[in-house]
Scaffold this motif. Structure first.
Motif, PDB file in Angstrom:
ATOM      1  N   MET A  49      17.818 -14.698   0.076  1.00  9.44           N
ATOM      2  CA  MET A  49      16.575 -14.167   0.001  1.00  9.44           C
ATOM      3  C   MET A  49      15.988 -13.488  -1.152  1.00  9.44           C
ATOM      4  N   ASP A  50      15.039 -13.888  -1.905  1.00 12.82           N
ATOM      5  CA  ASP A  50      14.776 -12.941  -3.293  1.00 12.82           C
ATOM      6  C   ASP A  50      14.537 -11.525  -2.518  1.00 12.82           C
ATOM      7  N   GLU A  51      14.778 -10.497  -3.527  1.00 20.36           N
ATOM      8  CA  GLU A  51      14.259  -9.241  -3.336  1.00 20.36           C
ATOM      9  C   GLU A  51      12.610  -9.212  -3.494  1.00 20.36           C
ATOM     10  N   ALA A  52      12.063  -8.291  -2.945  1.00 23.46           N
ATOM     11  CA  ALA A  52      10.594  -8.171  -3.218  1.00 23.46           C
ATOM     12  C   ALA A  52      10.419  -7.305  -4.356  1.00 23.46           C
ATOM     13  N   LEU A  53       9.156  -7.124  -4.965  1.00 30.02           N
ATOM     14  CA  LEU A  53       8.781  -6.371  -5.923  1.00 30.02           C
ATOM     15  C   LEU A  53       7.654  -5.501  -5.201  1.00 30.02           C
ATOM     16  N   ARG A  54       7.710  -4.056  -5.563  1.00 31.72           N
ATOM     17  CA  ARG A  54       6.688  -3.319  -5.064  1.00 31.72           C
ATOM     18  C   ARG A  54       5.994  -2.642  -6.033  1.00 31.72           C
ATOM     19  N   LEU A  55       4.638  -2.589  -6.040  1.00 31.85           N
ATOM     20  CA  LEU A  55       3.719  -1.962  -7.016  1.00 31.85           C
ATOM     21  C   LEU A  55       2.682  -1.049  -6.286  1.00 31.85           C
ATOM     22  N   HIS A  56       2.181   0.198  -6.674  1.00 28.58           N
ATOM     23  CA  HIS A  56       1.432   0.926  -6.428  1.00 28.58           C
ATOM     24  C   HIS A  56       0.196   1.072  -7.427  1.00 28.58           C
ATOM     25  N   ALA A  57      -0.973   0.626  -6.963  1.00 30.32           N
ATOM     26  CA  ALA A  57      -2.223   0.774  -7.743  1.00 30.32           C
ATOM     27  C   ALA A  57      -3.039   1.688  -7.539  1.00 30.32           C
ATOM     28  N   PHE A  58      -3.503   2.516  -8.426  1.00 24.23           N
ATOM     29  CA  PHE A  58      -4.573   3.501  -8.213  1.00 24.23           C
ATOM     30  C   PHE A  58      -5.736   3.277  -9.372  1.00 24.23           C
ATOM     31  N   ALA A  59      -6.745   3.320  -8.742  1.00 24.45           N
ATOM     32  CA  ALA A  59      -8.222   3.075  -9.610  1.00 24.45           C
ATOM     33  C   ALA A  59      -9.174   4.146  -9.671  1.00 24.45           C
ATOM     34  N   SER A  60      -9.697   4.688 -10.552  1.00 26.48           N
ATOM     35  CA  SER A  60     -10.819   5.712 -10.263  1.00 26.48           C
ATOM     36  C   SER A  60     -12.026   4.942 -10.515  1.00 26.48           C
ATOM     37  N   PRO A  61     -13.329   5.474  -9.849  1.00 24.84           N
ATOM     38  CA  PRO A  61     -14.629   4.817  -9.948  1.00 24.84           C
ATOM     39  C   PRO A  61     -14.875   4.877 -11.375  1.00 24.84           C
ATOM     40  N   GLN A  62     -14.295   5.714 -12.186  1.00 24.30           N
ATOM     41  CA  GLN A  62     -14.842   5.784 -13.671  1.00 24.30           C
ATOM     42  C   GLN A  62     -13.926   4.873 -14.345  1.00 24.30           C
ATOM     43  N   PRO A  63     -14.852   4.181 -15.296  1.00 23.71           N
ATOM     44  CA  PRO A  63     -13.941   3.071 -16.091  1.00 23.71           C
ATOM     45  C   PRO A  63     -13.096   3.914 -17.294  1.00 23.71           C
ATOM     46  N   GLY A  64     -11.917   3.278 -17.486  1.00 26.51           N
ATOM     47  CA  GLY A  64     -11.297   4.043 -18.546  1.00 26.51           C
ATOM     48  C   GLY A  64     -10.116   3.012 -18.970  1.00 26.51           C
ATOM     49  N   ALA A  65      -8.884   3.599 -19.558  1.00 30.66           N
ATOM     50  CA  ALA A  65      -7.813   2.828 -19.763  1.00 30.66           C
ATOM     51  C   ALA A  65      -7.199   2.325 -18.572  1.00 30.66           C
ATOM     52  N   ARG A  66      -6.495   1.129 -18.821  1.00 35.41           N
ATOM     53  CA  ARG A  66      -5.457   0.738 -17.760  1.00 35.41           C
ATOM     54  C   ARG A  66      -3.961   0.792 -18.217  1.00 35.41           C
ATOM     55  N   LEU A  67      -3.388   1.478 -17.434  1.00 33.73           N
ATOM     56  CA  LEU A  67      -2.000   1.719 -17.870  1.00 33.73           C
ATOM     57  C   LEU A  67      -0.954   1.343 -16.765  1.00 33.73           C
ATOM     58  N   VAL A  68       0.229   0.573 -17.111  1.00 35.02           N
ATOM     59  CA  VAL A  68       1.056   0.154 -16.479  1.00 35.02           C
ATOM     60  C   VAL A  68       2.474   1.009 -16.589  1.00 35.02           C
ATOM     61  N   VAL A  69       3.212   1.494 -15.529  1.00 36.51           N
ATOM     62  CA  VAL A  69       4.490   2.160 -15.916  1.00 36.51           C
ATOM     63  C   VAL A  69       5.419   1.449 -15.117  1.00 36.51           C
ATOM     64  N   LEU A  70       6.601   0.884 -16.111  1.00 32.62           N
ATOM     65  CA  LEU A  70       7.659   0.217 -15.359  1.00 32.62           C
ATOM     66  C   LEU A  70       8.788   1.154 -15.371  1.00 32.62           C
ATOM     67  N   GLY A  71       9.569   1.068 -14.221  1.00 35.72           N
ATOM     68  CA  GLY A  71      10.797   1.562 -14.155  1.00 35.72           C
ATOM     69  C   GLY A  71      11.807   0.626 -13.421  1.00 35.72           C
ATOM     70  N   GLY A  72      13.218   0.726 -13.728  1.00 34.34           N
ATOM     71  CA  GLY A  72      14.260  -0.142 -13.119  1.00 34.34           C
ATOM     72  C   GLY A  72      13.989  -1.503 -13.471  1.00 34.34           C
TER      73      GLY A  72
ATOM     74  N   ALA B 200       3.737  10.338  -5.723  1.00 33.32           N
ATOM     75  CA  ALA B 200       3.650  11.417  -4.521  1.00 33.32           C
ATOM     76  C   ALA B 200       2.658  12.451  -4.917  1.00 33.32           C
ATOM     77  N   ASP B 201       2.433  12.593  -6.446  1.00 28.49           N
ATOM     78  CA  ASP B 201       1.672  13.725  -6.922  1.00 28.49           C
ATOM     79  C   ASP B 201       0.112  13.212  -6.706  1.00 28.49           C
ATOM     80  N   LEU B 202      -0.116  11.795  -6.875  1.00 26.85           N
ATOM     81  CA  LEU B 202      -1.410  11.399  -6.717  1.00 26.85           C
ATOM     82  C   LEU B 202      -2.046  11.265  -5.439  1.00 26.85           C
ATOM     83  N   GLU B 203      -0.816  10.904  -4.535  1.00 28.45           N
ATOM     84  CA  GLU B 203      -1.213  10.804  -2.981  1.00 28.45           C
ATOM     85  C   GLU B 203      -1.362  11.933  -2.341  1.00 28.45           C
ATOM     86  N   SER B 204      -0.703  13.162  -3.001  1.00 29.39           N
ATOM     87  CA  SER B 204      -1.038  14.428  -2.383  1.00 29.39           C
ATOM     88  C   SER B 204      -2.235  15.255  -2.918  1.00 29.39           C
ATOM     89  N   GLY B 205      -2.775  14.570  -3.875  1.00 29.07           N
ATOM     90  CA  GLY B 205      -3.911  15.155  -4.475  1.00 29.07           C
ATOM     91  C   GLY B 205      -3.420  16.116  -5.686  1.00 29.07           C
TER      92      GLY B 205
END
Length: 313
Positions: free
Chosen positions: A1-24, A41-46
């Motif tokens: 069975m294929d290993e699943a890919l996990r992504l975490h998306a965060f979006a502000s109500p204000q328009p701006g740049a769209r950045l993607v960060v890859l690890g691994g 964790a920093d984003l989810e905790s505030g």
């Protein structure tokens, strides 16, 4: 069975740049994963707030390779990075998932580490051009991002050296061979965005995750997405790749434990082929990406020289 890919998306109500960060992207390179999870964790905790734009975090871009704790699952994910209507391996299937993610962003930060000792460095693409190899028109933005990542060195011209390698091997006209040289950055540029690879240090360097973490924060600040820009640093040394040497046989060996940016002089022996023939530096310069464990037929080490390019804030 294929290993699943996990992504975490965060979006502000204000328009701006769209950045993607890859690890691994490579399974034995964990510093990017650690840093990405810390930012999440920093984003989810505030502790960190996204004030504008969109951020997508991919902690482990190659889950199969990570589970196996090695560079590749079935092959190098950072090659042939283009959509494939008939994917023949796990990495091709993951590429088909990641390509649309990259294409809907403006900027890519790809976090890596390397085999041997050495200091962190950033890698950028070509200068603005309309040529056939890698046409590009966002070199200034890409260079500006590299300047803000805090490394002492920035390296350019990966795809040009790869194409020259193909020419030496008689594969210059093989479109499939050239396409194999495409990684995440080349695909991102082909979609109208720009990209920087950050080599954060040796795989097991305890400081590498911190280098990756600071780079994510610096990228967010530069793009006015979150946080404040770090204080200015002295300009990094800019190097241009000019050659790559393949390991041809299992008996090929390097003559010492080379580290990236070790200086070499023209004619200086760097390694020995299995038959005893010396492999010497063709010019004065520095070693980049020495890999004593390279598989036969793959890149053994690169050579770079000082570049005449200027990166300006």
């Amino acid at each position: 069975m294929d290993e699943a890919l996990r992504l975490h998306a965060f979006a502000s109500p204000q328009p701006g740049a769209r950045l993607v960060v890859l690890g691994g992207v490579h399974g034995d390179e964990t510093c990017g994963t650690v840093a990405i999870e810390r930012v999440r964790a920093d984003l989810e905790s505030g502790r960190l707030a996204l004030r504008r734009g969109e951020l997508t975090l991919v902690p482990v871009a190659n889950p199969l390779a990570r589970r196996r704790q090695r560079r590749e699952g079935e092959r190098n994910l950072n090659r042939s990075f283009q959509p494939d209507p008939r994917p023949a391996d796990y990495e091709a299937r993951i590429t088909n998932r990641l390509c649309p993610v990259l294409a809907r962003h403006d900027v890519l930060l790809d976090l890596h580490s390397f085999h041997t000792d050495g200091t962190p460095f950033a890698m950028i693409g070509p200068r603005d051009n309309s040529g056939p190899l890698e046409p590009f028109h966002r070199a200034r933005e890409e260079g500006l991002l590299a300047l803000h990542l805090g490394t002492d060195c920035v390296v350019e011209a990966w795809l040009e050296v790869y194409a020259a390698r193909l020419a030496r091997r008689g594969e210059a006209g093989d479109a499939r061979a050239l396409a194999f040289g495409w990684g995440t950055n080349e695909y991102m540029r082909s979609q109208g965005g720009y990209a920087v690879t950050l080599e954060c240090g040796q795989h097991r360097d305890p400081q590498a995750p911190e280098v990756a973490y600071r780079a994510i924060l610096a990228s967010l600040a530069l793009l006015d997405m979150a946080g404040e820009p770090p204080p200015p640093r002295r300009p990094p040394r800019l190097l241009r790749l000019v050659d790559v040497v393949d390991r041809e046989a299992e008996g090929d060996r390097l003559l010492r434990d080379w580290a990236s940016f070790d200086a070499v002089q023209r004619g200086q022996p760097i390694g020995l082929r299995a038959d005893g023939q010396a492999v010497a530096a063709p010019c004065d310069g520095v070693i980049v990406f020495p890999n004593p464990q390279a598989l036969p037929g793959t890149e053994w080490f690169y050579l770079a020289v000082d570049s005449d390019r200027e990166l300006r804030a």
